[in-house]
Design an enzyme around this catalytic site. Structure first.
Site, short mmCIF file in Angstrom:
data_model
loop_
_atom_site.label_atom_id
_atom_site.label_comp_id
_atom_site.label_asym_id
_atom_site.label_seq_id
_atom_site.Cartn_x
_atom_site.Cartn_y
_atom_site.Cartn_z
N ARG A 166 5.93 -9.90 6.29
CA ARG A 166 7.01 -8.91 6.37
C ARG A 166 6.47 -7.56 6.85
NH1 ARG A 166 9.74 -9.74 0.55
NH2 ARG A 166 7.57 -10.06 0.02
N VAL A 226 7.01 -11.00 -6.39
CA VAL A 226 6.81 -10.28 -7.65
C VAL A 226 7.18 -11.17 -8.83
CG1 VAL A 226 7.68 -8.38 -9.05
CG2 VAL A 226 7.00 -7.98 -6.71
N PRO A 286 16.04 -4.78 0.13
CA PRO A 286 15.68 -4.33 1.48
C PRO A 286 16.46 -3.08 1.90
CG PRO A 286 17.17 -6.20 1.60
CD PRO A 286 16.87 -5.99 0.15
N THR A 287 16.08 -2.54 3.04
CA THR A 287 16.80 -1.38 3.58
C THR A 287 18.18 -1.84 4.06
OG1 THR A 287 14.67 -0.51 4.27
CG2 THR A 287 16.62 0.49 5.26
N PHE A 308 3.49 -2.67 -9.81
CA PHE A 308 2.54 -2.01 -8.91
C PHE A 308 1.56 -2.97 -8.25
CE2 PHE A 308 3.94 1.27 -11.89
CZ PHE A 308 4.33 2.28 -11.01
N ARG A 359 12.89 -22.61 -2.29
CA ARG A 359 11.80 -21.85 -2.91
C ARG A 359 11.45 -22.42 -4.29
NH1 ARG A 359 11.46 -15.27 -2.18
NH2 ARG A 359 9.37 -15.40 -1.30
N CYS A 372 7.27 -3.32 1.51
CA CYS A 372 7.70 -2.20 0.66
C CYS A 372 7.44 -0.78 1.17
CB CYS A 372 7.11 -2.36 -0.72
SG CYS A 372 7.74 -3.84 -1.53
P1 NAD Z 1 11.29 -11.64 -2.44
O1 NAD Z 1 12.26 -11.53 -1.33
O2 NAD Z 1 9.99 -12.35 -2.23
O3 NAD Z 1 12.01 -12.37 -3.68
C1 NAD Z 1 13.28 -12.06 -4.16
C2 NAD Z 1 13.96 -13.35 -4.61
O4 NAD Z 1 15.18 -13.00 -5.27
C3 NAD Z 1 14.36 -14.28 -3.46
O5 NAD Z 1 13.73 -15.53 -3.64
C4 NAD Z 1 15.89 -14.39 -3.56
O6 NAD Z 1 16.38 -15.67 -3.26
C5 NAD Z 1 16.12 -14.05 -5.02
N1 NAD Z 1 17.48 -13.56 -5.33
C6 NAD Z 1 18.14 -12.52 -4.77
N2 NAD Z 1 19.34 -12.33 -5.37
C7 NAD Z 1 19.45 -13.28 -6.34
C8 NAD Z 1 20.45 -13.61 -7.30
N3 NAD Z 1 21.57 -12.88 -7.42
N4 NAD Z 1 20.24 -14.66 -8.12
C9 NAD Z 1 19.10 -15.40 -8.03
N5 NAD Z 1 18.11 -15.12 -7.14
C10 NAD Z 1 18.27 -14.08 -6.32
O7 NAD Z 1 11.03 -10.16 -2.96
P2 NAD Z 1 9.69 -9.58 -3.65
O8 NAD Z 1 8.66 -9.31 -2.64
O9 NAD Z 1 9.38 -10.44 -4.83
O10 NAD Z 1 10.24 -8.17 -4.14
C11 NAD Z 1 11.15 -8.07 -5.21
C12 NAD Z 1 11.24 -6.60 -5.62
O11 NAD Z 1 9.97 -6.16 -6.11
C13 NAD Z 1 11.62 -5.65 -4.49
O12 NAD Z 1 12.43 -4.64 -5.02
C14 NAD Z 1 10.29 -5.05 -4.07
O13 NAD Z 1 10.44 -3.76 -3.55
C15 NAD Z 1 9.53 -5.01 -5.37
N6 NAD Z 1 8.08 -5.08 -5.25
C16 NAD Z 1 7.51 -5.95 -4.38
C17 NAD Z 1 6.12 -6.05 -4.31
C18 NAD Z 1 5.43 -6.99 -3.35
O14 NAD Z 1 4.23 -6.93 -3.24
N7 NAD Z 1 6.14 -7.85 -2.65
C19 NAD Z 1 5.31 -5.29 -5.18
C20 NAD Z 1 5.95 -4.42 -6.08
C21 NAD Z 1 7.33 -4.34 -6.11
C1 UGA Z 2 1.63 -2.01 -1.90
C2 UGA Z 2 1.01 -1.19 -3.03
O1 UGA Z 2 -0.41 -1.16 -2.86
C3 UGA Z 2 1.34 -1.77 -4.39
O2 UGA Z 2 0.83 -0.94 -5.42
C4 UGA Z 2 2.86 -1.88 -4.52
O3 UGA Z 2 3.20 -2.48 -5.75
C5 UGA Z 2 3.41 -2.71 -3.38
O4 UGA Z 2 3.02 -2.10 -2.11
C6 UGA Z 2 4.90 -2.80 -3.35
O5 UGA Z 2 5.57 -2.01 -3.97
O6 UGA Z 2 5.32 -3.70 -2.65
P1 UGA Z 2 1.03 -4.25 -0.64
O7 UGA Z 2 2.03 -3.77 0.35
O8 UGA Z 2 1.16 -5.62 -1.15
O9 UGA Z 2 1.04 -3.29 -1.93
O10 UGA Z 2 -0.45 -4.13 -0.04
P2 UGA Z 2 -1.43 -2.88 0.23
O11 UGA Z 2 -2.78 -3.29 -0.13
O12 UGA Z 2 -0.92 -1.63 -0.35
O13 UGA Z 2 -1.38 -2.77 1.82
C7 UGA Z 2 -0.23 -2.31 2.51
C8 UGA Z 2 -0.55 -2.15 3.98
O14 UGA Z 2 -1.45 -1.07 4.18
C9 UGA Z 2 -1.24 -3.37 4.60
O15 UGA Z 2 -0.73 -3.58 5.89
C10 UGA Z 2 -2.70 -2.98 4.64
O16 UGA Z 2 -3.43 -3.65 5.64
C11 UGA Z 2 -2.58 -1.49 4.93
N1 UGA Z 2 -3.77 -0.73 4.50
C12 UGA Z 2 -4.10 -0.66 3.18
C13 UGA Z 2 -4.53 -0.06 5.45
O17 UGA Z 2 -4.23 -0.11 6.67
N2 UGA Z 2 -5.61 0.66 5.04
C14 UGA Z 2 -5.96 0.75 3.73
O18 UGA Z 2 -6.97 1.45 3.43
C15 UGA Z 2 -5.19 0.09 2.78
#
Ligand code: NAD
Ligand code: UGA
Length: 478
Positions: free
Chosen positions: A350, A16, A96-97, A170, A42, A280
């Site tokens: 993940r 993100v 994470p959880t 999002f 990273r 997520c």
């Molecule tokens: P990620 O694990 O890819 O990245 C998090 C980073 O934060 C890591 O590189 C870690 O080293 C760093 N970090 C943690 N604590 C730190 C600290 N105290 N100082 C400096 N660095 C620190 O996680 P992500 O997938 O980017 O998700 C981040 C958040 O966004 C989560 O809450 C997730 O639920 C949310 N989110 C994720 C997605 C997605 O598609 N991955 C989409 C929407 C929202």
């Molecule tokens: C999801 C949401 O779509 C984002 O809006 C949100 O910001 C994000 O989670 C988050 O909070 O992390 P993401 O997990 O990256 O995004 O990808 P998605 O496209 O939502 O797919 C999630 C899982 O559902 C995948 O394993 C995908 O293959 C599966 N999926 C999706 C299906 O099996 N069927 C579908 O029709 C759509």
């Protein structure tokens, strides 16, 4: 309080933090953005001169990094210094959880968020707007505020002052840049109107004003969890119906098309597959379950927990079905797995359904040859908790190879399909929809099976090739 934002610091350079800040930098050249992370490896990859080495794969991301990096977008491990100069700090760390203690297995572990809040409290100077970008349980802003307020009281001489906003993200992986550049909405929750305006002003450089929604801070936090819960719910719903289709002779694609044309239901997120993965959906629903129980609403908690239970059941259903079709045993059988990422166009694994399905098959004695165009085999090794260990023991007869070990990675399917009993498509990478099945079928050991768990192989490409074909949710062919 000054509202002019010049320096931004984002803590967390992950899936993100990286893309989000890249898109802000690209659209707001007047801002200087420092993305900081405690993970040195990273950050080194974010700074790599070879753009193929960026730590995350997202279509279009490399071009933006090329345009902005070193100009108004910087990646470093200098957390303290960059908090100090920032007018606005985004917290974009992992949530994470929780693995142990109160709420283990359901509640979000806020230790990284709390650590960030403490770092901001310690190093910020003057007025700083703190933005929750991570997905957080409702009322987390209060935790952050408490830590920051304590710092305000402690050090009057530094004249520090904070406002906290919730600005959940999002984006979906694989389409992150598109989602960030043209979001359905941007959500900003908060109390202080000036702080809200400061953040809105940044987004308004490329997002239409009517798409920037303002809510109270708790609604914003809850809306993020709810959006993910509703999306995941659709997938469990369609996968449950897919299983029923297989049992009754219906076809889940036809059912999805029929219901998706109802404008109240809509056509998106109705693709049956191996079950949802990603970092997520599961964690956010379990968080909702925890919160519902915490607030004395067990019926609400049970309702949402059902979505996750169905997803787990569904993933194991796929592996059991593969074993059943292969005469009840896969011991020593060579199975090619196509795709390990949790969805196409990302290198993220993940919670990928492939992890459960591959582990189940390995437990049953199968020998897996795994392909993914973007996932590093070292990541697969971590996810399966097993080293790549396949060795050819010999040939039993002209087309029966004997292997020892559990899995290995492969670069392409054509030659790797030699002597295989089954091919299983687990990720919908585009290249898997145009494989040369005529050549592949010649190499497989008969009777051979193709399991299309993503519904991306046109069935006519498989007919008359002496291959058995199974497609998710399709009961009409059997
Ligand atoms: P990620 O694990 O890819 O990245 C998090 C980073 O934060 C890591 O590189 C870690 O080293 C760093 N970090 C943690 N604590 C730190 C600290 N105290 N100082 C400096 N660095 C620190 O996680 P992500 O997938 O980017 O998700 C981040 C958040 O966004 C989560 O809450 C997730 O639920 C949310 N989110 C994720 C997605 C997605 O598609 N991955 C989409 C929407 C929202
Ligand atoms: C999801 C949401 O779509 C984002 O809006 C949100 O910001 C994000 O989670 C988050 O909070 O992390 P993401 O997990 O990256 O995004 O990808 P998605 O496209 O939502 O797919 C999630 C899982 O559902 C995948 O394993 C995908 O293959 C599966 N999926 C999706 C299906 O099996 N069927 C579908 O029709 C759509």
């Amino acid at each position: 309080m000054k509202n002019k934002i010049e320096n931004i610091c984002c803590i967390g350079a992950g899936y993100v933090g990286g893309p989000t800040m890249a898109v802000i930098a690209d659209n707001c050249k007047h801002l200087k953005i420092n993305v900081v992370d405690m993970n040195k490896e990273r950050i080194d990859l974010w700074n790599s001169s070879n753009l193929n080495e960026l730590p995350i794969y997202e279509p279009g991301l490399d071009k933006i990094i090329e345009r902005c990096r070193g100009k108004n977008l910087f990646f470093s491990n200098e957390v303290e210094k960059n908090i100090e100069i920032a007018d606005m700090v985004f917290i974009s760390v992992n949530t994470p959880t929780k693995k142990k203690g109160l709420g283990a297995g359901k509640a979000s572990d806020l230790k990284w968020v709390e650590a960030c809040a403490r770092q901001v409290a310690k190093y910020a100077r003057g007025y700083t707007i703190v933005v929750e970008k991570s997905t957080l349980p409702v009322k987390t802003a209060e935790v952050i505020k408490n830590i920051l307020e304590a710092a305000e009281l402690e050090s009057k001489e530094k004249d520090i002052k904070f406002d906290v906003l919730s600005n959940p993200e999002f984006l979906a992986e694989g389409t992150a840049i598109k989602d960030l550049e043209a979001p359905d909405r941007v959500l900003i929750g908060g109390e202080n109107q000036n702080a809200i305006l400061s953040l809105s002003n940044i987004y308004s450089f490329w997002v239409e004003e009517n798409k920037i929604l303002h809510t109270n801070i708790w609604s914003s936090e809850l809306a993020k969890l709810t959006a993910n819960a509703f999306l995941a719910q659709r997938i469990s719903s369609i996968n449950s119906i897919g299983a029923l289709c297989e049992a009754t002779g219906a076809d889940v694609r036809e059912v999805a098309r029929a219901i998706g044309t109802d404008s109240r239901i809509g056509s998106k997120f109705l693709d049956s597959g191996p079950g949802f993965g990603g970092s997520c959906f599961k964690k956010d629903i379990l968080n909702l379950v925890y919160l519902s129980n915490y607030f004395g609403l067990p019926e609400v908690a049970d309702f949402w927990e059902g979505i996750v239970k169905l997803n787990n059941w569904h993933q194991h259903r796929i592996s059991k079905l593969i074993v059943k079709k292969l005469f009840g045993t896969v011991s020593g059988k060579k199975i090619c797995i196509l795709g390990f990422a949790f969805k196409a166009n990302t290198n993220d694994t993940r919670e990928s359904a492939a992890i459960n399905i591959c582990n189940d098959l390995i437990e049953e004695g199968a020998v897996l040859f795994i392909h993914d165009p973007k996932v590093d085999p070292k990541q697969i090794e971590k996810d399966l908790d097993r080293k790549e260990n396949i060795q050819l023991k010999g040939y039993k007869d002209s087309n029966f190879y004997e292997f020892e070990g559990n899995w290995c990675s492969i670069n392409e399917l054509n030659s790797a399909s030699e002597g295989s009993d089954a091919i299983v498509v687990l990720t919908e990478w585009k290249e898997y929809s145009s494989l040369d099945w005529v050549e592949i079928s010649k190499k497989m050991r008969k009777p051979a099976w193709v399991f299309d768990v993503r519904s991306i192989i046109p069935s006519k490409k498989i007919t008359n090739l002496n291959l058995n074909f199974w497609q998710i949710g399709n009961g009409s062919d059997y």
